[in-house]
Design a protein around this motif. Sequence first.
Motif, short mmCIF file in Angstrom:
data_model
loop_
_atom_site.label_atom_id
_atom_site.label_comp_id
_atom_site.label_asym_id
_atom_site.label_seq_id
_atom_site.Cartn_x
_atom_site.Cartn_y
_atom_site.Cartn_z
N ASP A 65 12.67 38.51 28.81
CA ASP A 65 11.62 39.90 29.03
C ASP A 65 11.69 40.82 30.15
O ASP A 65 11.63 42.13 29.85
CB ASP A 65 10.08 39.35 28.76
N TYR A 123 14.85 42.93 29.55
CA TYR A 123 14.67 43.87 28.65
C TYR A 123 13.76 44.95 29.09
O TYR A 123 14.21 46.20 28.68
CB TYR A 123 13.96 43.15 27.32
N GLN A 124 12.92 44.86 29.81
CA GLN A 124 11.84 46.03 30.39
C GLN A 124 12.87 46.67 31.32
O GLN A 124 12.32 48.01 31.61
CB GLN A 124 10.81 45.17 31.15
N TRP A 150 18.11 42.93 25.05
CA TRP A 150 18.03 41.32 25.18
C TRP A 150 19.25 40.82 25.34
O TRP A 150 20.27 41.05 24.75
CB TRP A 150 17.32 41.02 23.90
N VAL A 168 8.00 35.51 22.87
CA VAL A 168 8.29 36.20 23.95
C VAL A 168 7.28 37.48 23.92
O VAL A 168 6.64 37.76 25.17
CB VAL A 168 9.76 36.66 24.23
N THR A 169 7.20 38.12 23.08
CA THR A 169 6.36 39.35 23.12
C THR A 169 5.70 39.53 21.62
O THR A 169 6.43 39.14 20.45
CB THR A 169 7.21 40.74 23.01
#
Length: 451
Positions: free
Chosen positions: A62, A65-66, A71, A118-119
């Motif tokens: 994560d 990815y941010q 990913w 994860v999200t």
Amino acid sequence: MSADSRKNTAKFHSISRRIVLQFCIFTLVISAVYGLISFILMYTLEDSFIEQQLQQEAARLDSHYQTSGQWLPPASNSMQLHFSRDTLPDEIREKALAEPKRKEFAGQQGRHYHLYTVTPQPEVLLLAEVSQQLLVRPIRGGVLQFLFISALLVTTLACLIAWFVSRKTTRPLKQLAALVDNVAPEQLSQRFSKPFASEFASQFANDEVGILARTLEHSLSGIARALKREKSFTADVSHELRTPLAVIKNAAELWQSQQTGSQQAAPPQTEPDSDKLLMTRIYDAAVQMEKTVQTLLILAREEHAANKYSSTELMPLVEWAILDNSILLQGKPVTVQLCDSCQVSISANADMLKVLLDNLLSNAFKYTESGEVSIAFSENNLIIRDTGPGITADIYPHITEAGVKGRQSTGFGFGLAIVKRLCEHQGWQMSVSSAHVSSDKGTTVRVGFTQ
């Protein structure tokens, strides 16, 4: 069934054995609970370790990815990223769709999956096939076996400890029971005199057993004193009553012998001498009182008469008892019905049977104001029935206890108590029924004699 027979047939329950059994059961239960907790804890720790790995990997993915908007593939080959539950493996897809909050799934051929979100929006899932990382599940059979054997070993050890502790704990109780059990009633006055009594309770510790020992010591000392007083009373009665009765009897015999000599010298009289009849009644009463005192002394001393089972004619004794107690019927419209069935011989002590008849007939004559008193003998049972007021329900359960009497009674309430003691002493069976507690009119007393 008598109290002694119930005591002999009752099953003995050992306190020591019960302590061991309860301690073993308690230990077995505790071992089972401890084993279950340990088993659950092993599973929980294993799952927590896997969950921690997934959390760390999900945080890494994560974070990247941010930063980059892309990913990364998972660091481990056993992990996969899924952006929809529809892409999950077939063997867990239906369960994952049906139970969105479920995190663990069992697959085929021993595979085991952990699913981590994860999200949530959009949903990104990290799936890990962790069958190679599992340590507890592959050996759970051995773990259960180990826990079972450990529980048995701990329980066995606990039983041994409990056996040792119970023996040590109950030893004072056994010593106390042996001390009390070995004392016969006739030995109480010697065994529980002051010197022995001081040693009796002092040999026990100052604990619950010591308190019980002191209580028993106090109670048994009281019983010993009561027995000593009873023996002294018996001896006093034997001395104080026999002597004046013997004087009365001898005086009556002397007077009768003098009258017999004077009658031989004097011409015969046409009318009966009232003085002679009076002295004859005094003599007969003295003889009967002597026999009654002897009977009561036998009861007080718990002795058995030598002629206990001699053959006795019932009818003459009943007639004698009726005549002796007939004064209680004077002025009453009461009929005494003596059945021919009483013309029998029974195995009984004549003196004790006379005391029994006197007490039962005096009660029947005293409380019957009108009607009938009947005496019959049937199936080895003496039956005395009256048409009196009966026994009230409040005292009926205690009617054979000493000192219990009805409100209309003018006596001391010892008649039926003496009859009960006579019956117990001779092995006879007595029953009392009354109009207040049965369908009979008045009161009916039955005395069953041994064959």
